[in-house]
Design a protein around this motif. Sequence first.
Motif, mmCIF file in Angstrom:
data_model
loop_
_atom_site.group_PDB
_atom_site.id
_atom_site.type_symbol
_atom_site.label_atom_id
_atom_site.label_comp_id
_atom_site.label_asym_id
_atom_site.label_seq_id
_atom_site.Cartn_x
_atom_site.Cartn_y
_atom_site.Cartn_z
ATOM 1 N N SER A 7 29.338 9.063 -7.657
ATOM 2 C CA SER A 7 29.302 10.263 -6.918
ATOM 3 C C SER A 7 29.116 11.543 -7.797
ATOM 4 N N ALA A 8 29.678 11.519 -8.702
ATOM 5 C CA ALA A 8 29.835 12.684 -9.912
ATOM 6 C C ALA A 8 28.411 12.714 -10.484
ATOM 7 N N ALA A 9 27.844 11.804 -10.655
ATOM 8 C CA ALA A 9 26.186 11.667 -11.395
ATOM 9 C C ALA A 9 25.371 12.586 -10.679
ATOM 10 N N VAL A 10 24.494 13.295 -11.996
ATOM 11 C CA VAL A 10 23.239 14.036 -11.327
ATOM 12 C C VAL A 10 22.025 13.263 -11.651
ATOM 13 N N TRP A 11 21.411 12.370 -10.580
ATOM 14 C CA TRP A 11 20.443 11.426 -10.614
ATOM 15 C C TRP A 11 19.254 12.466 -10.669
ATOM 16 N N ARG A 12 18.058 11.793 -11.337
ATOM 17 C CA ARG A 12 16.831 12.196 -11.568
ATOM 18 C C ARG A 12 15.982 11.051 -11.406
ATOM 19 N N LYS A 13 14.641 11.538 -10.566
ATOM 20 C CA LYS A 13 13.970 10.239 -10.369
ATOM 21 C C LYS A 13 12.897 10.218 -11.888
ATOM 22 N N SER A 17 7.323 8.721 -10.641
ATOM 23 C CA SER A 17 7.599 8.205 -9.517
ATOM 24 C C SER A 17 6.783 8.999 -8.253
ATOM 25 N N HIS A 18 6.472 8.275 -7.354
ATOM 26 C CA HIS A 18 5.579 8.765 -6.354
ATOM 27 C C HIS A 18 6.211 9.573 -5.059
ATOM 28 N N ILE A 25 12.802 4.656 -9.473
ATOM 29 C CA ILE A 25 13.979 4.285 -10.159
ATOM 30 C C ILE A 25 14.909 5.869 -10.495
ATOM 31 N N GLU A 26 16.392 5.695 -10.159
ATOM 32 C CA GLU A 26 16.708 6.906 -10.623
ATOM 33 C C GLU A 26 17.775 7.057 -11.840
ATOM 34 N N CYS A 33 25.918 6.063 -21.714
ATOM 35 C CA CYS A 33 24.984 4.867 -21.305
ATOM 36 C C CYS A 33 24.270 5.520 -20.500
ATOM 37 N N VAL A 34 23.201 4.619 -19.983
ATOM 38 C CA VAL A 34 22.172 4.678 -19.198
ATOM 39 C C VAL A 34 22.392 3.809 -17.842
ATOM 40 N N VAL A 35 22.493 4.529 -16.545
ATOM 41 C CA VAL A 35 22.772 3.688 -15.230
ATOM 42 C C VAL A 35 21.465 3.994 -14.586
ATOM 43 N N VAL A 36 20.984 2.789 -13.922
ATOM 44 C CA VAL A 36 19.785 2.579 -13.098
ATOM 45 C C VAL A 36 20.037 2.358 -11.779
ATOM 46 N N ARG A 37 19.317 3.032 -10.527
ATOM 47 C CA ARG A 37 19.562 2.783 -9.422
ATOM 48 C C ARG A 37 18.296 2.620 -8.827
ATOM 49 N N ASP A 38 17.969 1.871 -7.590
ATOM 50 C CA ASP A 38 16.800 1.936 -6.824
ATOM 51 C C ASP A 38 16.876 3.323 -5.963
ATOM 52 N N GLY A 39 15.858 4.077 -6.093
ATOM 53 C CA GLY A 39 15.741 5.409 -5.420
ATOM 54 C C GLY A 39 15.694 5.271 -3.866
ATOM 55 N N LYS A 40 15.327 4.225 -3.408
ATOM 56 C CA LYS A 40 15.231 3.890 -1.956
ATOM 57 C C LYS A 40 16.742 3.449 -1.355
ATOM 58 N N ASP A 41 17.543 3.096 -2.302
ATOM 59 C CA ASP A 41 18.932 2.508 -1.945
ATOM 60 C C ASP A 41 20.116 3.295 -2.925
ATOM 61 N N PRO A 42 19.852 4.546 -2.808
ATOM 62 C CA PRO A 42 21.259 5.137 -3.670
ATOM 63 C C PRO A 42 22.590 4.614 -3.622
ATOM 64 N N SER A 43 22.912 4.109 -2.369
ATOM 65 C CA SER A 43 24.225 3.549 -2.393
ATOM 66 C C SER A 43 24.292 2.243 -2.873
ATOM 67 N N GLY A 44 23.211 1.531 -3.157
ATOM 68 C CA GLY A 44 23.182 -0.009 -3.472
ATOM 69 C C GLY A 44 23.482 -0.134 -5.048
ATOM 70 N N PRO A 45 23.320 -1.491 -5.440
ATOM 71 C CA PRO A 45 23.968 -1.755 -6.808
ATOM 72 C C PRO A 45 23.156 -0.756 -7.836
ATOM 73 N N LYS A 46 23.941 -0.622 -8.998
ATOM 74 C CA LYS A 46 23.399 0.074 -10.402
ATOM 75 C C LYS A 46 23.558 -0.712 -11.432
#
Length: 64
Positions: A7-13, A17-18, A25-26, A33-46
Amino acid sequence: MRNMPSSAAVWRKASRSHDDGDQCIEVPSTWGCVVVRDGKDPSGPKIAMSRDDFRGLTEVLKRS
């Protein structure tokens, strides 16, 4: 890996990305380190990985 407060992270696309977000991905650049998440499911797994591992992953994906 320690618990990371996403929640404290500043995510960027991803730069390629279209607007429709179908293949997005964001990533935040934090925690040493680098954390990757699905931009369509920001609360999903990372997925967290070292910067070197992320660099290797992007090189493999560029060749695909």
